[in-house]
Scaffold this motif. Structure first.
Motif, PDB file in Angstrom:
ATOM      1  N   VAL A   2       0.849  -1.192   0.000  1.00  0.00           N
ATOM      2  CA  VAL A   2       0.000   0.000   0.000  1.00  0.00           C
ATOM      3  C   VAL A   2       0.883   1.240   0.000  1.00  0.00           C
ATOM      4  O   VAL A   2       1.811   1.352   0.817  1.00  0.00           O
ATOM      5  CB  VAL A   2      -0.933   0.019   1.227  1.00  0.00           C
ATOM      6  N   ARG A   3       0.617   2.150  -0.925  1.00  0.00           N
ATOM      7  CA  ARG A   3       1.278   3.455  -0.905  1.00  0.00           C
ATOM      8  C   ARG A   3       0.551   4.307   0.124  1.00  0.00           C
ATOM      9  O   ARG A   3      -0.606   4.644  -0.027  1.00  0.00           O
ATOM     10  CB  ARG A   3       1.228   4.120  -2.280  1.00  0.00           C
ATOM     11  N   VAL A  59      -3.326   3.772  -0.864  1.00  0.00           N
ATOM     12  CA  VAL A  59      -3.775   3.235  -2.146  1.00  0.00           C
ATOM     13  C   VAL A  59      -3.017   1.940  -2.422  1.00  0.00           C
ATOM     14  O   VAL A  59      -1.788   1.892  -2.284  1.00  0.00           O
ATOM     15  CB  VAL A  59      -3.519   4.247  -3.285  1.00  0.00           C
ATOM     16  N   ASP A 114      -0.886  -0.592  -4.107  1.00  0.00           N
ATOM     17  CA  ASP A 114       0.164  -0.403  -5.109  1.00  0.00           C
ATOM     18  C   ASP A 114       0.486  -1.699  -5.837  1.00  0.00           C
ATOM     19  O   ASP A 114       0.785  -1.690  -7.033  1.00  0.00           O
ATOM     20  CB  ASP A 114       1.417   0.146  -4.413  1.00  0.00           C
ATOM     21  N   GLY A 170      -4.529   0.632  -7.265  1.00  0.00           N
ATOM     22  CA  GLY A 170      -5.259   1.878  -7.424  1.00  0.00           C
ATOM     23  C   GLY A 170      -6.442   2.029  -6.482  1.00  0.00           C
ATOM     24  O   GLY A 170      -7.058   3.101  -6.444  1.00  0.00           O
ATOM     25  N   GLN A 171      -6.764   1.000  -5.730  1.00  0.00           N
ATOM     26  CA  GLN A 171      -7.921   1.022  -4.835  1.00  0.00           C
ATOM     27  C   GLN A 171      -7.558   1.697  -3.506  1.00  0.00           C
ATOM     28  O   GLN A 171      -6.531   1.406  -2.908  1.00  0.00           O
ATOM     29  CB  GLN A 171      -8.383  -0.410  -4.576  1.00  0.00           C
ATOM     30  N   ARG A 172      -8.411   2.632  -3.048  1.00  0.00           N
ATOM     31  CA  ARG A 172      -8.202   3.275  -1.747  1.00  0.00           C
ATOM     32  C   ARG A 172      -8.593   2.304  -0.638  1.00  0.00           C
ATOM     33  O   ARG A 172      -9.614   1.612  -0.720  1.00  0.00           O
ATOM     34  CB  ARG A 172      -9.025   4.559  -1.615  1.00  0.00           C
ATOM     35  N   ASP A 197      -8.972  10.326   3.769  1.00  0.00           N
ATOM     36  CA  ASP A 197      -7.816   9.572   4.230  1.00  0.00           C
ATOM     37  C   ASP A 197      -7.634   9.732   5.739  1.00  0.00           C
ATOM     38  O   ASP A 197      -7.237   8.783   6.424  1.00  0.00           O
ATOM     39  CB  ASP A 197      -6.556  10.026   3.495  1.00  0.00           C
TER      40      ASP A 197
END
Length: 325
Positions: free
Chosen positions: A33-34, A69, A71, A83-85, A120
């Motif tokens: 996850v970014r 997000v 990654d 790309g999914q939050r 967020d």
């Protein structure tokens, strides 16, 4: 990647540093996850300080909670895509890559989709507090639907989500707080009655308003035991998530009233219990029933100061803003 790490327990300004690490690759069943926001809980600074007895495995990137997000995903991962939050919980439990970094590697079970309407900051505020609250409330909305819940410390992170989850489930909620500022926060969360525990006749005010209480979500079990017993109905439950030290219990009173006492620590819950808490929290989040506490934001480079702020028990939620560091 840029990451906060510590290699041994100790004072924040002595052991925490921000360094460059190789960006890790997700293994089977893992998600990278970014990170955008990293939420900090008391358990994070206590672990870093050495109060929980857990030692780093070479190094430790701290913090359990966060939002970001997806990654990359490892083999065998389903239901999550790049790309999914998402929001994360218990990221650093048994895992060296917590959320205080530009990227975190987390078991897929600890990565939860974040709805588009949720910020967020809100995602980073969930995790440990919201899941603890859900389990203290019985793990399922039906456990408190149509019942009366007393939330001690209604302006704290667990108390905040206990109020919101209980109200969304259809409970009547009474909260205790220590100040007028905290009263405002508990009222905003939806509590039907908020009482300062420093005022007189607290038990009488609660009983007059709500009658006997079915369940107590307790932050200070020893200090509040007399009040809890004064308002709890026979067969009721006290769920405490912050008990410490030695306690002397009125065993006879507990037995005569068939009181259930539950000690709650998220680390010790089964996978099924965690799944129940995540399911309830996610449903309430999707319905717009959960909100963020006032956010106290720090950059990643000031992680030591941020952890010290949490140790000082501020009103609100301390987070690291990772993106842009």
């Amino acid at each position: 990647m840029k990451a906060a790490v510590y290699r041994r327990p100790g004072p924040a300004d002595e052991v925490l540093e921000v360094v460059k690490l190789e960006r890790p690759e997700p293994g089977p069943g893992e998600v990278r996850v970014r990170m955008v926001t990293s939420g900090i809980n008391p358990t994070d600074w206590k672990t870093r300080a050495g109060l929980t007895g857990r030692m780093p495995d070479g190094f430790q990137v701290p913090h359990h909670d966060g939002a970001g997000v997806v990654d990359a995903v490892g083999s065998g991962v389903t239901g999550l895509t790049a790309g999914q939050r998402v929001w994360l919980y218990l990221a650093a439990f048994g895992n060296r890559y917590g959320t205080a970094a530009e990227y975190a590697i987390v078991p897929a079970a600890r990565v939860v989709p974040l709805p588009g309407h949720a910020s967020d900051d809100l995602g980073a505020c969930l995790g440990v507090p919201a899941l603890t609250a859900a389990h203290c409330l019985g793990g399922d909305p039906d456990a408190v639907k149509g019942r009366t819940v007393l939330v001690a410390g209604g302006a704290g992170a667990v108390g905040h989500y206990a109020i919101e989850l209980a109200k969304h489930a259809g409970a009547r909620v009474v909260a205790t707080v220590s100040s007028d500022d905290k009263r405002t926060l508990a009222e905003r969360a939806g509590a039907d009655l908020v009482v300062r525990y420093t005022d007189g006749d607290v038990a009488e005010r609660i009983r007059d308003f709500a009658g006997p209480v079915d369940r107590v979500v307790e932050v200070a079990f020893g200090a509040n035991l007399a009040l809890d017993m004064a308002v709890l109905r026979p067969g009721g439950t006290i769920a405490t998530y912050a008990a410490a030290g030695q306690l002397s219990l009125p065993v006879g009173e507990f037995m005569q009233a068939n009181i259930t006492l539950a000690f709650v620590l998220l680390y010790g819950l089964s996978a099924g219990q965690l799944s129940d808490a995540v399911r309830w929290t996610s449903a309430a989040l999707a319905a717009g029933a959960l909100s963020a506490l006032p956010v106290l934001a720090y950059p990643l480079d000031r992680v030591a100061a941020a952890q010290e702020r949490v140790a000082g028990q501020p009103v609100g939620k301390v987070v690291l803003r990772i993106a842009g560091n």
